[in-house]
Design an enzyme around this catalytic site. Sequence first.
Site, PDB file in Angstrom:
ATOM      1  N   ARG A  66      27.017 -64.982  41.183  1.00  0.00           N
ATOM      2  CA  ARG A  66      26.137 -65.927  40.545  1.00  0.00           C
ATOM      3  C   ARG A  66      25.851 -66.105  39.572  1.00  0.00           C
ATOM      4  NH1 ARG A  66      24.981 -61.731  43.405  1.00  0.00           N
ATOM      5  NH2 ARG A  66      26.728 -60.295  43.753  1.00  0.00           N
ATOM      6  N   THR A  67      26.675 -65.419  38.509  1.00  0.00           N
ATOM      7  CA  THR A  67      26.207 -65.897  37.290  1.00  0.00           C
ATOM      8  C   THR A  67      26.977 -67.899  37.345  1.00  0.00           C
ATOM      9  OG1 THR A  67      25.903 -64.117  36.137  1.00  0.00           O
ATOM     10  CG2 THR A  67      26.750 -66.137  34.743  1.00  0.00           C
ATOM     11  N   LYS A  95      51.475 -69.430  29.980  1.00  0.00           N
ATOM     12  CA  LYS A  95      52.248 -69.343  28.941  1.00  0.00           C
ATOM     13  C   LYS A  95      52.222 -69.333  27.078  1.00  0.00           C
ATOM     14  CE  LYS A  95      52.646 -74.416  30.671  1.00  0.00           C
ATOM     15  NZ  LYS A  95      52.508 -75.365  30.839  1.00  0.00           N
ATOM     16  N   ARG A 116      32.143 -66.879  30.694  1.00  0.00           N
ATOM     17  CA  ARG A 116      32.472 -65.276  30.554  1.00  0.00           C
ATOM     18  C   ARG A 116      33.872 -65.163  30.279  1.00  0.00           C
ATOM     19  NH1 ARG A 116      30.213 -62.222  35.722  1.00  0.00           N
ATOM     20  NH2 ARG A 116      28.608 -62.247  34.669  1.00  0.00           N
ATOM     21  N   HIS A 149      25.015 -60.685  27.814  1.00  0.00           N
ATOM     22  CA  HIS A 149      24.538 -61.040  28.175  1.00  0.00           C
ATOM     23  C   HIS A 149      23.176 -61.831  28.710  1.00  0.00           C
ATOM     24  CE1 HIS A 149      24.708 -63.369  32.216  1.00  0.00           C
ATOM     25  NE2 HIS A 149      25.474 -62.061  33.333  1.00  0.00           N
TER      26      HIS A 149
HETATM   27  C1  NCD Z   1      26.176 -58.474  35.332  1.00  0.00           C
HETATM   28  C2  NCD Z   1      27.400 -58.994  34.717  1.00  0.00           C
HETATM   29  O1  NCD Z   1      28.334 -59.659  34.866  1.00  0.00           O
HETATM   30  O2  NCD Z   1      27.057 -58.099  33.288  1.00  0.00           O
HETATM   31  N1  NCD Z   1      25.873 -59.271  36.507  1.00  0.00           N
HETATM   32  C3  NCD Z   1      25.603 -60.594  36.502  1.00  0.00           C
HETATM   33  O3  NCD Z   1      25.963 -61.319  36.070  1.00  0.00           O
HETATM   34  N2  NCD Z   1      23.992 -61.040  37.349  1.00  0.00           N
HETATM   35  C4  NCD Z   1      25.482 -57.085  35.941  1.00  0.00           C
HETATM   36  C5  NCD Z   1      27.238 -56.593  36.429  1.00  0.00           C
HETATM   37  O4  NCD Z   1      27.865 -57.041  37.398  1.00  0.00           O
HETATM   38  O5  NCD Z   1      26.367 -55.693  36.852  1.00  0.00           O
END
Ligand code: NCD
Length: 333
Positions: A66-67, A95, A116, A149
């Site tokens: 989703r992100t 590498k 991420r 986040h």
């Molecule tokens: C969250 C995350 O990745 O920290 N998810 C997200 O980004 N919507 C929460 C989770 O993974 O539980």
Amino acid sequence: MTRQSGIGRLFHVLRAQQFDRPLLDHLCDLTTLIRKVAKTREGLNFLRSLLSHKRVMLYFTQPSTRTFLSFENACHILGVQTSEIRNPATSSEYKGESSEDAIRTFSSYVDMIVMRTNVEGLADQTARHLDETERPVPIINAGSGRDQHPTQALLDIYTLHRSFEHRGGIDGKTIAMVGDLARGRTVRSLSYLMKNYRDVKLIFIAPPSLAMRDDLKQFLDKRQIDWSEHDNLEDVVPRADAIYMTRLQDEHDVAGESRQLDLTNFTFHYRFLERLGPEAIVMHPMPRRDEIDRRVDGDPRAVYWRQARNGMWTRTSILANIFAVDDAILERL
Ligand code: NCD
């Protein structure tokens, strides 16, 4: 209408502490406006024309759907072209190249990097490193290990802001955070953002081994933000304005230790709906497991699907602010 003076322009987005109230209010207003503009084809064409000269790299080396998709779609709404790395095994890091060198190379192709990773502090480190190069580009932290986040926290703020718009906004509200608070980065970033609101009460509900960490509690104490801890969600339900559920983050387990925990007291059971205030809301950053009874989904106070959709629009407004097209959007009013 243009952006009021005093409202900041973002460059890197690394942690929630960097946001102040005027900027949060601006991003919320901008998000609502973008949603409105995007309702027509003409509006969407206008938005798509704004950043068609920009390229963004999505560097997601930790699982994400989703992100990732909400950032990708936010980029596309503004006409930004995207490229991606989702698996470091397909990059030269395999590498033996350092991620610092890899990201510096990528940064020379694009105008922004959304990252991420499961490495805490990597987004900060990368930003600092790029700042010393001849072509620094903004770094957006889209989740850094168990730490932060910030863009999720912004969409959570937008969801809270919209839900309480006719009840005096977020100020004065009681927010319960439930589940794996030790390793959940979303609850940490959202708690940091509470420094911008008056008289908010935070209630942390977690098994002792997954309690909110001390660094965050110290931050709240320093900012005189009211917080308390509780060991059973049921007792807290009637007095919460928002209940923020989270899943067990057992990918951080060393040997599956947290899977033994009994999570009954940290689950939103169907019967809780009767005790939940008529205007209270239930949130979840998703993905969820069994911490919310599926039958809760049908209740109008369950806002997690709307919250997920808000993610795309909030990220669109973050991009608009960083790339300085927020004034152009406001001028359409
Ligand atoms: C969250 C995350 O990745 O920290 N998810 C997200 O980004 N919507 C929460 C989770 O993974 O539980």
